[in-house]
Scaffold this active site. Structure first.
Site, short mmCIF file in Angstrom:
data_model
loop_
_atom_site.label_atom_id
_atom_site.label_comp_id
_atom_site.label_asym_id
_atom_site.label_seq_id
_atom_site.Cartn_x
_atom_site.Cartn_y
_atom_site.Cartn_z
N LYS A 100 0.81 -1.23 0.00
CA LYS A 100 0.00 0.00 0.00
C LYS A 100 0.84 1.28 0.00
O LYS A 100 0.42 2.30 -0.54
CB LYS A 100 -0.98 0.00 1.18
CG LYS A 100 -2.18 -0.92 0.94
CD LYS A 100 -3.36 -0.55 1.82
CE LYS A 100 -4.57 -1.37 1.44
NZ LYS A 100 -4.41 -2.81 1.79
N GLU A 122 -10.43 7.29 3.89
CA GLU A 122 -11.13 6.36 4.77
C GLU A 122 -10.23 5.16 4.98
O GLU A 122 -9.29 4.92 4.22
CB GLU A 122 -12.44 5.90 4.12
CG GLU A 122 -12.27 4.84 3.03
CD GLU A 122 -11.58 5.35 1.78
OE1 GLU A 122 -11.66 6.58 1.52
OE2 GLU A 122 -10.95 4.54 1.09
N SER A 387 1.56 -9.75 -1.14
CA SER A 387 1.28 -8.31 -1.00
C SER A 387 1.64 -7.74 0.36
O SER A 387 1.88 -6.54 0.49
CB SER A 387 -0.20 -8.05 -1.31
OG SER A 387 -1.03 -8.87 -0.51
C1 LIG Z 1 -5.29 -3.89 1.37
C2 LIG Z 1 -4.54 -5.11 1.08
C3 LIG Z 1 -4.83 -5.94 -0.03
C4 LIG Z 1 -6.00 -5.69 -0.96
O1 LIG Z 1 -5.94 -4.53 -1.70
P1 LIG Z 1 -5.72 -4.45 -3.28
O2 LIG Z 1 -6.04 -3.05 -3.60
O3 LIG Z 1 -6.64 -5.43 -3.94
O4 LIG Z 1 -4.30 -4.79 -3.55
C5 LIG Z 1 -4.05 -7.04 -0.27
N1 LIG Z 1 -3.01 -7.37 0.54
C6 LIG Z 1 -2.69 -6.61 1.61
C7 LIG Z 1 -1.55 -7.03 2.46
C8 LIG Z 1 -3.43 -5.47 1.92
O5 LIG Z 1 -3.11 -4.73 2.99
#
Ligand SMILES: *Cc1c(COP(=O)(O)O)cnc(C)c1O
Length: 414
Positions: A100, A122, A387
């Protein structure tokens, strides 16, 4: 699957100047907000061409975020499964532990460029709030985060982090007191304050230009991983996959491969199953509708209102999905598949025990699919985007599933 378009001109043609990816996207806004978003669009169109802005963002990524993040070969996990090869793009090693920050630092730099003094957003589970509060501290901006009272109670550690970083957390006390109301509250504050503030959406969704802008800021994931994979192996992966909530880490991961002979999989959360309200697999089960100012696939109830959604990963439970994913789905370029809560938890434990990496429950959906794919493609290679890291999820997991011993004893017996 038949791919219905030549992707060599894709980035020149999409989105259209008014923010459409085929029939999806756009900006449905009140006249006041329309002006504000148009100002953001103008500013973004000018800075994304500016060598100075791009160099500054690259410096921040290198020196502050610790990019590039590595691509890692999961040797033990792969051998457990057979002859396939699983690789991870390690966004969990990005500063603050998830992807993020990639778009939050971009949005912060844009705010600075536009001469704004405050960023407004938000947050649901608090992950976007923490990343944005980090960017605000870095750039010396005020930060106002709208959060439902229910989420504030559930996500205390993230509320604490935001406050330590200097953000103002605004509790939202109407309606269900969760994410949807937090969005309404943040929009309202932005409409009143847009002269000195900028709104920062937490994913590749929302009105134009956010789906484009957030994707571009996340493009570093795929741009890096493609080159790293080539350097490591001499070829491209057979497949790439990433989890899809709003669709930011996946869009950034996929963009670099659209024009390559690589199969692409977006993994949606199947939650407890395909029943109404049990999942958040928007493209698999939703239909075309408008939510939060843009057109895309949306999960709706019989009255056309946003349906209740569920996923064990709170970062994935959103009723809509970024418009570009809806387009890629219709074009047949990206396959949207699913992983359930149970499959995600199993992947969470497998990656922890076999590789020493505790992934976020969101990311565990991508890893679960990579495991499934690997079993079906014995000599193939798949690159999954990890992610984020799972520190935020360990208390919940232990409370509901213990330390994973049940999963591993079941595996031994099988
Ligand atoms: C917020 C989040 C996501 C989902 O968000 P996308 O916009 O679909 O990437 C995925 N993995 C993590 C670790 C997150 O914090």
């Amino acid at each position: 699957m038949v791919i219905k378009m030549d992707f060599s001109r894709y980035f020149r043609d999409y989105p259209t100047p008014d923010g459409h990816f085929g029939p999806y996207g756009g900006a449905h806004l009140t006249p006041e907000l329309k002006k504000a978003f148009e100002e953001i669009n103008q500013a973004y169109q000018s800075i994304c061409q500016s060598a100075h802005f791009i160099n500054e963002l690259r410096r921040i990524r290198r020196e502050f975020q610790g990019r590039p993040t590595p691509v890692y070969h999961c040797d033990r996990l792969s051998r457990k499964l057979g002859n396939c090869q699983i690789y991870l793009k390690r966004e969990d090693l990005n500063h603050t532990g998830a992807h993020k920050l990639n778009h939050c630092m971009g949005e912060g730099l844009l705010a600075k460029y536009m001469g704004k003094k405050r960023i407004i957003a938000e947050t649901g589970a608090g992950q976007h709030g923490v990343a944005l509060a980090t960017a605000a501290a870095y750039f010396g901006l005020e930060c106002e985060i709208h959060m439902g009272e229910v989420d504030i109670a559930k996500q205390a550690p993230n509320v604490t982090r935001m406050k330590i970083l200097g953000a103002k957390v605004v509790p939202v006390s109407f309606g269900q007191r969760t994410l949807k109301e937090a969005v309404d509250s943040a929009f309202e504050s932005y409409a009143k304050n847009y002269k000195d503030s900028i709104y920062c959406i937490g994913t590749a969704a929302g009105p134009h230009p956010f789906p484009l802008m957030v994707r571009d800021f996340q493009f570093c994931i795929g741009e890096e991983s493609r080159q790293q994979f080539l350097d490591m192996t001499g070829h491209l992966p057979d497949a790439v996959c990433a989890c899809v909530g709003g669709g930011s880490n996946s869009a950034g991961s996929f963009c670099a491969y659209l024009n390559d002979p690589v199969d692409i999989y977006g993994v949606e959360p199947l939650g407890k199953g395909a029943g109404f309200g049990q999942h958040a697999a928007t493209i698999n089960y939703g239909k075309k509708a408008t939510l939060h100012g843009f057109d895309s696939y949306v999960l709706t109830d019989d009255n056309g209102e946003a349906a209740p959604v569920h996923s064990i990963a709170s970062g994935l439970d959103y009723q809509a999905v970024g418009p570009e994913h809806a387009f890629w789905h219709d074009l047949g370029r990206v396959n949207y598949v699913t992983a359930s809560d149970e499959e995600a938890v199993q992947a969470f434990f497998m990656l922890s025990r076999y590789e020493g990496i505790i992934p976020a429950l969101e990311s565990s959906h991508a890893i679960a699919y990579a495991i499934k794919w690997a079993k079906e493609h014995p000599y193939g290679s798949i690159l999954a985007t990890c992610s984020g890291r799972g520190d935020k999820d360990v208390d919940y997991i232990v409370e509901h599933y213990g330390y994973g011993d049940a999963f591993f004893s079941a595996e031994k017996k099988a």
